[in-house]
Design a protein around this motif. Structure first.
Motif, PDB file in Angstrom:
ATOM      1  N   LYS A 263       4.065  -7.885  -5.475  1.00  0.00           N
ATOM      2  CA  LYS A 263       3.178  -7.306  -5.379  1.00  0.00           C
ATOM      3  C   LYS A 263       3.885  -5.579  -5.333  1.00  0.00           C
ATOM      4  O   LYS A 263       4.807  -5.693  -4.480  1.00  0.00           O
ATOM      5  N   LYS A 264       3.285  -5.012  -4.873  1.00  0.00           N
ATOM      6  CA  LYS A 264       3.383  -3.211  -5.162  1.00  0.00           C
ATOM      7  C   LYS A 264       4.584  -3.412  -3.540  1.00  0.00           C
ATOM      8  O   LYS A 264       4.996  -2.015  -3.659  1.00  0.00           O
ATOM      9  N   SER A 265       3.499  -3.633  -2.600  1.00  0.00           N
ATOM     10  CA  SER A 265       3.926  -3.196  -1.566  1.00  0.00           C
ATOM     11  C   SER A 265       5.277  -4.186  -1.180  1.00  0.00           C
ATOM     12  O   SER A 265       6.255  -3.818  -0.546  1.00  0.00           O
TER      13      SER A 265
ATOM     14  N   ASP B 187       9.849  -2.765  -0.392  1.00  0.00           N
ATOM     15  CA  ASP B 187      10.748  -3.343   0.117  1.00  0.00           C
ATOM     16  C   ASP B 187      11.662  -3.598  -0.418  1.00  0.00           C
ATOM     17  O   ASP B 187      13.239  -3.321  -0.283  1.00  0.00           O
TER      18      ASP B 187
ATOM     19  N   VAL C 142      -1.276   0.804   0.471  1.00  0.00           N
ATOM     20  CA  VAL C 142      -0.406   0.759   0.722  1.00  0.00           C
ATOM     21  C   VAL C 142       0.083   1.361   2.058  1.00  0.00           C
ATOM     22  O   VAL C 142      -0.441   2.411   2.549  1.00  0.00           O
ATOM     23  N   ASN C 143      -0.011   0.347   3.084  1.00  0.00           N
ATOM     24  CA  ASN C 143       0.266   0.970   4.301  1.00  0.00           C
ATOM     25  C   ASN C 143       1.614   1.583   4.566  1.00  0.00           C
ATOM     26  O   ASN C 143       2.372   0.808   5.351  1.00  0.00           O
TER      27      ASN C 143
ATOM     28  N   ASN D 102       4.107   0.052   8.288  1.00  0.00           N
ATOM     29  CA  ASN D 102       4.421  -0.912   8.098  1.00  0.00           C
ATOM     30  C   ASN D 102       6.284  -0.718   7.416  1.00  0.00           C
ATOM     31  O   ASN D 102       7.214  -1.316   8.128  1.00  0.00           O
ATOM     32  N   TYR D 103       6.116  -0.725   6.591  1.00  0.00           N
ATOM     33  CA  TYR D 103       7.989   0.061   6.064  1.00  0.00           C
ATOM     34  C   TYR D 103       9.337   1.054   7.281  1.00  0.00           C
ATOM     35  O   TYR D 103      10.125   0.346   7.464  1.00  0.00           O
TER      36      TYR D 103
END
Length: 266
Positions: free
Chosen positions: A216-218, A222, A253-254, A257-258
Motif C-alpha cells: 500500500k502507498k501508505s 512508512d 492517505v491520512n 497517522n504518520y
C-alpha cells in the motif's frame, strides 16, 4: 452527529426541566448544518487529521526537519529525487523507459533535445562501480548497484537520480521490493549528505506505480520515513527533508497517522 447531539440536549432539557422549548424547525436545520461543518473542520485538522496537507515527523536525534506533505515535486525549492532503473537508461520510448514514469517525464521535460548532457552528468557524478555488463537489444549495457545515485542539473533544478528498480534485461520491465526500496533510499540519502549543502531535499513517493513495490502507498511512506531516520543516525543529511505526495492521494492517505505513529508510537 451534529443533529443528533443537538436533539439529545434539547430533548434531555425538556424532559428534566419539564419546559417545552419553542424551537423553529428552520433554525434547527441551519444550526445543525453549521455545527456539522464546524465539527468536520475541527475533526479534520485537530483530531483525525484527514484535512491536513502537511505534518512534521519528530527527529530529536538530529537537527533535521522531516515533513510529509501533498504538493507538486517540481514546485519545491532545493534538490529533487527521481528513481531510475539500475542501468540509468535514457531512451524514453515506452519500452526501455515509460513516458508515464517520473524518470521518463523528467528526461523529456528537462533534457528534451540534449540527453547527452544528462548522460554525461550522471556518468561523471556516479561514485559506484558497475556490477555487471549485460547484452541488451535496447538500452544501456552496464548495470549499477541499487542505491547508486547520480546528479543532474538543469533549468534551475537540481536532481538526484537513484537506482531504485531492477530491470529484466529481456523485456525491460522494472521492479523492486520493500527491501530494495529501503536500500535505494539509504543510498540516495548518503549521496545527498555529500551534495545537498544544507539545501532542502524533496523525495517523491518512491516505490509506487512502475517501480512495482506491491504494498500500500501508505506503507511506502512508512518505509521512506524509516530509511530517513536510519540513515540520519549515521550523520545529518541536510537541514530539511520532505516526502512529497501527489494531490490525488488526498483522501486516501491520512497524514495525521504518520505524526501520531512516528511521534508517539512505541
Amino acid at each position: 452527529m451534529a443533529y443528533g447531539t443537538m436533539f439529545l440536549f434539547l430533548e434531555s432539557f425538556e424532559v428534566l426541566s419539564d419546559i417545552n422549548i419553542g424551537f423553529n424547525y428552520a433554525v434547527f436545520l441551519t444550526s445543525g448544518a453549521v455545527l456539522g461543518v464546524l465539527f468536520y473542520v475541527f475533526d479534520g485538522f485537530l483530531i483525525e487529521g484527514y484535512l491536513k496537507s502537511e505534518v512534521q515527523i519528530p527527529m530529536e536525534f538530529c537537527n533535521t526537519s522531516l515533513s510529509i506533505k501533498f504538493g507538486d515535486l517540481f514546485e519545491q525549492s532545493g534538490w529533487k529525487v527521481v528513481g531510475v532503473n539500475d542501468f540509468f537508461d535514457s531512451e524514453v520510448n515506452d519500452i526501455v523507459i515509460s513516458s508515464r514514469s517520473l524518470h521518463g517525464f523528467v528526461l523529456r521535460k528537462f533534457w528534451p533535445h540534449n540527453i547527452e548532457d544528462w548522460e554525461a552528468q550522471i556518468e561523471e557524478s556516479i561514485n559506484e562501480m558497475p556490477i555487471e555488463s549485460v547484452e541488451r537489444a535496447m538500452g544501456k549495457s552496464v548495470r549499477y548497484p541499487i542505491g547508486t545515485t547520480g546528479v543532474g542539473r538543469t533549468h534551475d533544478h537540481n536532481f538526484l537520480f537513484v537506482a531504485l528498480t531492477k530491470t529484466d534485461e529481456t523485456n525491460h520491465v522494472t521492479s523492486a521490493t520493500a527491501e530494495v526500496l529501503i536500500r535505494a533510499a539509504r543510498g540516495m540519502l548518503a549521496h545527498a549528505r555529500e551534495v545537498c549543502g544544507n539545501q532542502p531535499l524533496n523525495i517523491p513517493l518512491m516505490g509506487s506505480e512502475l517501480a512495482r513495490v506491491n504494498i500500500k502507498k501508505s506503507m511506502l511512506v512508512d518505509l521512506l520515513v524509516a530509511a530517513i531516520q536510519e540513515e540520519s543516525q549515521h550523520g545529518r543529511i541536510t537541514k530539511e527533508i520532505s516526502i512529497i505526495l501527489t494531490p490525488d492521494l488526498k483522501g486516501k492517505v491520512n497524514l495525521k497517522n504518520y505524526h501520531r505513529n512516528w511521534g508517539h508510537g512505541l
